[in-house]
Design a protein around this motif. Structure first.
Motif, mmCIF file in Angstrom:
data_model
loop_
_atom_site.group_PDB
_atom_site.id
_atom_site.type_symbol
_atom_site.label_atom_id
_atom_site.label_comp_id
_atom_site.label_asym_id
_atom_site.label_seq_id
_atom_site.Cartn_x
_atom_site.Cartn_y
_atom_site.Cartn_z
ATOM 1 N N THR A 54 0.884 -1.213 0.055
ATOM 2 C CA THR A 54 -0.058 -0.093 0.049
ATOM 3 C C THR A 54 0.724 1.213 -0.158
ATOM 4 O OG1 THR A 54 -1.869 1.113 1.168
ATOM 5 C CG2 THR A 54 -0.284 0.117 2.588
ATOM 6 N N THR A 55 0.290 2.339 -0.387
ATOM 7 C CA THR A 55 1.082 3.807 -0.267
ATOM 8 C C THR A 55 0.003 4.564 0.544
ATOM 9 O OG1 THR A 55 -0.144 4.310 -2.350
ATOM 10 C CG2 THR A 55 2.076 3.509 -2.752
ATOM 11 N N ASP A 56 -0.740 3.927 1.500
ATOM 12 C CA ASP A 56 -1.613 4.814 2.282
ATOM 13 C C ASP A 56 -0.685 5.592 3.455
ATOM 14 O OD1 ASP A 56 -4.011 3.820 1.187
ATOM 15 O OD2 ASP A 56 -4.549 2.643 2.980
ATOM 16 N N PHE A 57 0.407 5.268 3.520
ATOM 17 C CA PHE A 57 1.103 5.956 4.390
ATOM 18 C C PHE A 57 2.251 6.859 3.940
ATOM 19 C CE2 PHE A 57 0.245 1.625 6.186
ATOM 20 C CZ PHE A 57 -0.544 2.260 7.060
ATOM 21 N N ASP A 58 2.060 7.031 2.735
ATOM 22 C CA ASP A 58 3.011 8.159 2.013
ATOM 23 C C ASP A 58 2.475 9.339 2.221
ATOM 24 O OD1 ASP A 58 4.357 5.839 1.128
ATOM 25 O OD2 ASP A 58 4.243 6.511 -1.187
ATOM 26 N N ILE B 178 8.137 -3.890 -14.476
ATOM 27 C CA ILE B 178 7.425 -4.780 -13.360
ATOM 28 C C ILE B 178 6.315 -4.027 -13.060
ATOM 29 C CG2 ILE B 178 7.908 -6.257 -11.199
ATOM 30 C CD1 ILE B 178 10.863 -6.266 -11.603
ATOM 31 N N LEU B 179 5.207 -4.563 -13.260
ATOM 32 C CA LEU B 179 3.979 -3.975 -12.586
ATOM 33 C C LEU B 179 3.666 -4.076 -11.194
ATOM 34 C CD1 LEU B 179 0.657 -3.367 -13.190
ATOM 35 C CD2 LEU B 179 0.134 -5.570 -13.085
ATOM 36 N N VAL B 180 3.240 -3.121 -10.495
ATOM 37 C CA VAL B 180 3.190 -3.141 -9.183
ATOM 38 C C VAL B 180 2.042 -2.495 -9.028
ATOM 39 C CG1 VAL B 180 3.859 -2.990 -6.800
ATOM 40 C CG2 VAL B 180 5.494 -3.594 -8.509
ATOM 41 N N ARG B 181 0.815 -2.876 -8.491
ATOM 42 C CA ARG B 181 -0.190 -2.034 -8.091
ATOM 43 C C ARG B 181 -0.828 -2.095 -6.664
ATOM 44 N NH1 ARG B 181 -4.886 -0.117 -6.767
ATOM 45 N NH2 ARG B 181 -6.721 -0.094 -8.144
ATOM 46 N N PRO B 182 -0.291 -1.017 -5.891
ATOM 47 C CA PRO B 182 -0.751 -1.004 -4.719
ATOM 48 C C PRO B 182 -2.027 -0.817 -4.475
ATOM 49 C CG PRO B 182 0.158 1.368 -5.333
ATOM 50 C CD PRO B 182 0.310 0.389 -6.475
ATOM 51 N N ARG B 183 -2.823 -0.907 -3.127
ATOM 52 C CA ARG B 183 -4.122 -0.665 -2.956
ATOM 53 C C ARG B 183 -4.115 -0.313 -1.482
ATOM 54 N NH1 ARG B 183 -3.976 -5.012 -6.587
ATOM 55 N NH2 ARG B 183 -5.387 -4.592 -8.364
ATOM 56 N N THR B 184 -5.406 0.613 -1.501
ATOM 57 C CA THR B 184 -5.739 1.037 -0.238
ATOM 58 C C THR B 184 -6.240 -0.024 0.883
ATOM 59 O OG1 THR B 184 -7.918 1.577 -0.625
ATOM 60 C CG2 THR B 184 -6.401 3.292 -1.372
ATOM 61 N N ARG B 185 -6.380 0.392 2.183
ATOM 62 C CA ARG B 185 -7.198 -0.348 2.986
ATOM 63 C C ARG B 185 -8.374 -0.961 2.772
ATOM 64 N NH1 ARG B 185 -6.681 -1.208 8.911
ATOM 65 N NH2 ARG B 185 -5.082 1.131 8.836
ATOM 66 N N ALA B 186 -9.241 0.002 2.064
ATOM 67 C CA ALA B 186 -10.482 -0.477 1.695
ATOM 68 C C ALA B 186 -10.473 -1.350 0.470
ATOM 69 C CB ALA B 186 -11.251 0.742 1.275
#
Length: 272
Positions: free
Chosen positions: A190-194, A215-223
């Motif tokens: 996640t990038t929620d803390f950025d 390289i694909l990377v898809r961060p996601r939120t808590r929700a």
């Protein structure tokens, strides 16, 4: 398991080999080392992130074993690093059965390390893509190792952020095939803390290193992570930063959350 030529693509950085480098392993090449060293410069906490993720897998596996699970489907296994999932489970319940799944040729090359099971249990390895859950479920190695009339725990540790396509459908397909009492355990970046997209010490800086190498990377939120568990009964403390889920009784500074930047959760499939 194939005995033919395996193209390890040593000239291209690969997330499994970078992860091995972060964990202090030896199964990487120059391209992986260069990418990993760049990652360490841009996000110095990445070794802590990798180690904490591994510890979360151990903790979740122990939890599941203590709650009666004896069958595991580990998708996105990665390069063998002891203790592997079956070693954690079989230390508590030697009869545990584990099917490992990965599409990385270097994991296939080292897969024999995953097949050394306790005599009472069993392990198997499937060379398959996480994006093709139907193929995983139909694989003879799975059919011969797991009894799908009994509960199974699906483990997806730090893998779905590398998968393209409808990842929710992937999880739903896997869980739909399993009986009530089965579990889903997963971690996800996640990038929620950025502090915004330009945070000079945020997780997004690490993800750029992967993106620059295709390289694909898809961060996601808590929700968004919680959405994977729709229809499941979340185990306390629900979707949480993995070090907080792993050690709920220990207080961590919130700066530690930013260094880890991985959510984790465990959910149980209830009666239909």
């Amino acid at each position: 398991m194939s005995e033919g030529f395996i193209d390890l693509r040593a000239d291209v950085a690969h997330p499994a080999r970078m992860y091995d480098y972060f964990l202090g392993g030896k199964d990487f090449y120059e391209a992986d080392r260069d990418a990993a060293e760049q990652a360490l410069r841009d996000f110095p906490a990445v070794r802590l992130t990798a180690r904490t993720n591994r510890e979360f897998m151990h903790h979740a596996t122990r939890y599941l074993t203590q709650h009666g699970i004896r069958q595991f489907l580990d998708v996105g296994t990665g390069i063998p690093t002891e203790p592997n999932l079956h070693q954690v489970a079989q230390a508590l319940a030697p009869e545990s059965r584990v099917v490992y799944v990965d599409n990385d040729p270097i994991v296939l090359a080292h897969a024999r390390a995953l097949l050394v099971s306790a005599a009472e249990g069993r392990t198997a390895y499937i060379q398959a893509d996480a994006a093709e859950p139907e193929a995983i479920l139909a694989a003879p190695q799975l059919q011969e190792t797991l009894d799908l009339s009994q509960p199974v725990a699906v483990s997806l540790m730090a893998v779905l952020h590398f998968v393209s396509g409808d990842v929710y459908d992937i999880v739903n397909t896997l869980m739909a095939s399993l009986v009530p009492g089965s579990y889903l355990a997963m971690s996800h970046v996640t990038t929620d803390f950025d502090a915004g997209s330009e945070d000079p010490v945020g997780m997004a800086r690490l993800l750029e290193v992967y993106d620059d190498r295709g390289i694909l990377v898809r961060p996601r939120t808590r929700a968004e992570v919680a959405r994977f568990f729709q229809g499941l009964e979340l185990v306390d403390p629900g979707v949480e930063v993995i070090h907080r889920w792993r050690t709920p009784g220990i207080e961590h500074p919130h700066s530690h959350d930013k260094k880890v930047s991985l959510y984790g959760a465990v959910g149980r499939k209830g009666p239909n």
